[in-house]
Design an enzyme around this catalytic site. Structure first.
Site, mmCIF file in Angstrom:
data_model
loop_
_atom_site.group_PDB
_atom_site.id
_atom_site.type_symbol
_atom_site.label_atom_id
_atom_site.label_comp_id
_atom_site.label_asym_id
_atom_site.label_seq_id
_atom_site.Cartn_x
_atom_site.Cartn_y
_atom_site.Cartn_z
ATOM 1 N N CYS A 56 0.763 -1.118 0.161
ATOM 2 C CA CYS A 56 -0.051 -0.072 -0.060
ATOM 3 C C CYS A 56 0.878 1.303 -0.298
ATOM 4 C CB CYS A 56 -0.888 0.058 1.368
ATOM 5 S SG CYS A 56 -1.865 -1.533 1.415
ATOM 6 N N TYR A 96 22.061 -6.945 -2.692
ATOM 7 C CA TYR A 96 21.142 -5.927 -2.244
ATOM 8 C C TYR A 96 19.660 -6.173 -2.581
ATOM 9 C CZ TYR A 96 25.545 -3.860 -1.783
ATOM 10 O OH TYR A 96 26.868 -3.595 -1.368
HETATM 11 C C1 LIG Z 1 28.905 -1.708 0.972
HETATM 12 C C2 LIG Z 1 30.196 -1.935 1.223
HETATM 13 C C3 LIG Z 1 31.057 -2.598 0.350
HETATM 14 C C4 LIG Z 1 30.494 -3.347 -0.947
HETATM 15 O O1 LIG Z 1 30.160 -2.366 -2.023
HETATM 16 P P1 LIG Z 1 29.694 -3.027 -3.333
HETATM 17 O O2 LIG Z 1 29.421 -1.675 -4.049
HETATM 18 O O3 LIG Z 1 28.795 -3.952 -3.320
HETATM 19 O O4 LIG Z 1 30.872 -3.699 -4.094
HETATM 20 C C5 LIG Z 1 32.671 -2.472 0.589
HETATM 21 N N1 LIG Z 1 32.924 -2.016 1.603
HETATM 22 C C6 LIG Z 1 32.225 -1.143 2.439
HETATM 23 C C7 LIG Z 1 32.725 -0.645 3.623
HETATM 24 C C8 LIG Z 1 30.878 -1.134 2.152
HETATM 25 O O5 LIG Z 1 30.105 -0.340 2.941
#
Ligand SMILES: *Cc1c(COP(=O)(O)O)cnc(C)c1O
Length: 416
Positions: free
Chosen positions: A344, A373
């Site tokens: 909703c 993700y």
């Molecule tokens: C989210 C994150 C990643 C991974 O990022 P990607 O874009 O998925 O490769 C690596 N290191 C840190 C500190 C993050 O917060």
């Protein structure tokens, strides 16, 4: 490159028809390809085969135990951002000496947990955190491996919500202050082992230049540290390499590797990488079934059984995900429609104004590039059950997380 393809008119995950899986486990369901995960790991790892390095897959992109285990089995370490992720990592059988812990808001019990389990290093994001970790390590009579996350102030040219290396972002410590912190820590914070420098500038980065800019600044920083008598062993370059959702053309890991090797030559450091999306993004799909279609005066809607609680990216960032029919249509023309879920909220959509085959009630579609993700960002909003996750390997598939039940929904709730 991934292993989701049509054979004839049917869509397959490796050697298994997607329809077969969906009929057996229901929809919505996430399907991951084991072969794709392994391939992605080696594409990345292979890019650095000639230099000392450690890959720490970023758990938050997809934290299912089976996914973690697949990477660990290929030699990967893990990048974690919470105590919960450390718990998962250890359950999956990671070598703690291959774990790095990032994040701006680590709690006392999380730091304690990490130090007790002797992980490789904590990536520290503020002067207060540095002193806090020192106190905890001292109390535990241990030394904590430390890297300071430097904020290089470069623009990764990605979505503002996932850029992290700008001065205005909450991440890291600016270079001038970080040098002072290393010197201070070396002298006074005796329970810390200063072994690394860390720099992660953002996510879904599709150009090499932001990585190179950040590296150049970090190199200058390392030289400044060495001039002050602080010597480190590891340079953690973070993650962030982008993937193709639509028409993006991110550099292949081998090109990314060449550029980084060129830029870090002669530093004499072991490089650490924290790739997430590039490892899992295109290794997973979300399969959903059409519930209804409707035509309003202005628009056509395809209402499906997956929603923003299953895949938040379109609502959150306006992200594009390619949509493919699980069974190909023959010459019945295309329609322009919004693909929306049952939640909703008008923000609950998976695609907007998309040219699609004429899906009708009961048909299934694959939302591509949902391996990263996707499930890890999912929620129970609208008291919806979180989806089932499946891993395919060759001609076989296995449920790696069961669909939630109504009972799971109210776990821990009470009516005083
Ligand atoms: C989210 C994150 C990643 C991974 O990022 P990607 O874009 O998925 O490769 C690596 N290191 C840190 C500190 C993050 O917060």
């Amino acid at each position: 490159m991934h292993f989701f393809n049509y054979k004839g008119s049917r869509f397959y995950a490796e050697g298994v028809p997607v329809e077969k899986i969906a009929k057996e486990v229901g929809t919505p369901c996430f399907i991951y390809s084991s072969r794709t995960l392994v391939r992605h790991y080696h594409a990345f790892d292979g890019a650095f085969k000639d230099i000392p390095h450690l890959i720490c897959y970023s758990v938050k992109a997809n934290s299912n135990l089976a996914v973690l285990r697949t990477f660990i089995g290929e030699g990967s370490g893990l990048d974690i951002v919470s105590g919960g992720e450390l718990y998962r990592a250890l359950k999956a059988g990671v070598d703690p000496k291959k774990v790095v812990f990032s994040g701006v808001g680590k709690r006392e019990e999380e730091i304690e947990y990490a130090i007790k389990r002797c992980i490789l290093m904590l990536n520290v994001e503020s002067p207060e955190e540095l002193r806090f970790i020192n106190r905890i390590a001292g109390r535990l009579k241990k030394r904590a491996g430390i890297a300071i996350r430097v904020n290089p102030d470069v623009d990764p040219r990605t979505h503002p919500y996932i850029s992290t290396g700008l001065k205005k972002n909450k991440f890291g410590i600016e270079a001038d202050l970080a040098v002072k912190e290393y010197i201070y820590a070396k002298r006074y914070l005796k329970s810390l082992d200063l072994i690394g420098v860390d720099c992660h500038i953002g996510s879904q980065i599709t150009k090499l230049s932001p990585f190179i800019d950040a590296l150049r600044k970090t190199k200058g920083f390392i030289t400044a540290l060495r001039n002050e008598g602080v010597d480190i062993k590891y340079l953690d370059i973070g993650g962030g390499l982008g993937i193709t959702y639509d028409r993006e053309k991110p550099p292949h890991p081998s090109r990314y590797g060449k550029a980084i090797i060129r830029e870090t030559k002669g530093l004499g450091l072991t490089l650490i990488f924290e790739p997430g999306r590039v490892m899992v993004g295109n290794a997973g799909i979300l399969v959903t079934r059409v519930l209804y279609t409707k035509q309003s005066a202005e628009k056509r809607f395809i209402i499906v059984d997956a929603a923003m609680n299953d895949l938040a990216r379109p609502s959150l960032y306006g992200s594009y995900h390619t949509i493919k029919p699980v069974k190909m249509y023959r010459g019945r023309g295309e329609v322009i429609a919004d693909v929306v879920g049952p939640i909703c909220e008008s923000g609950d959509f998976l695609a907007k104004e998309r040219e699609l085959p004429p899906f009708k009630s009961g048909d299934m579609m694959a939302i591509m590039s949902s391996g990263g993700y996707g499930f890890s960002m999912s929620s129970n909003y609208n008291s919806r059950l979180r989806a089932v996750e499946v891993m395919v390997k060759g001609r076989e598939f296995r449920v790696i997380r069961e669909r939630e039940t109504y009972r799971d929904l109210i776990k821990g709730e009470g009516m005083p």
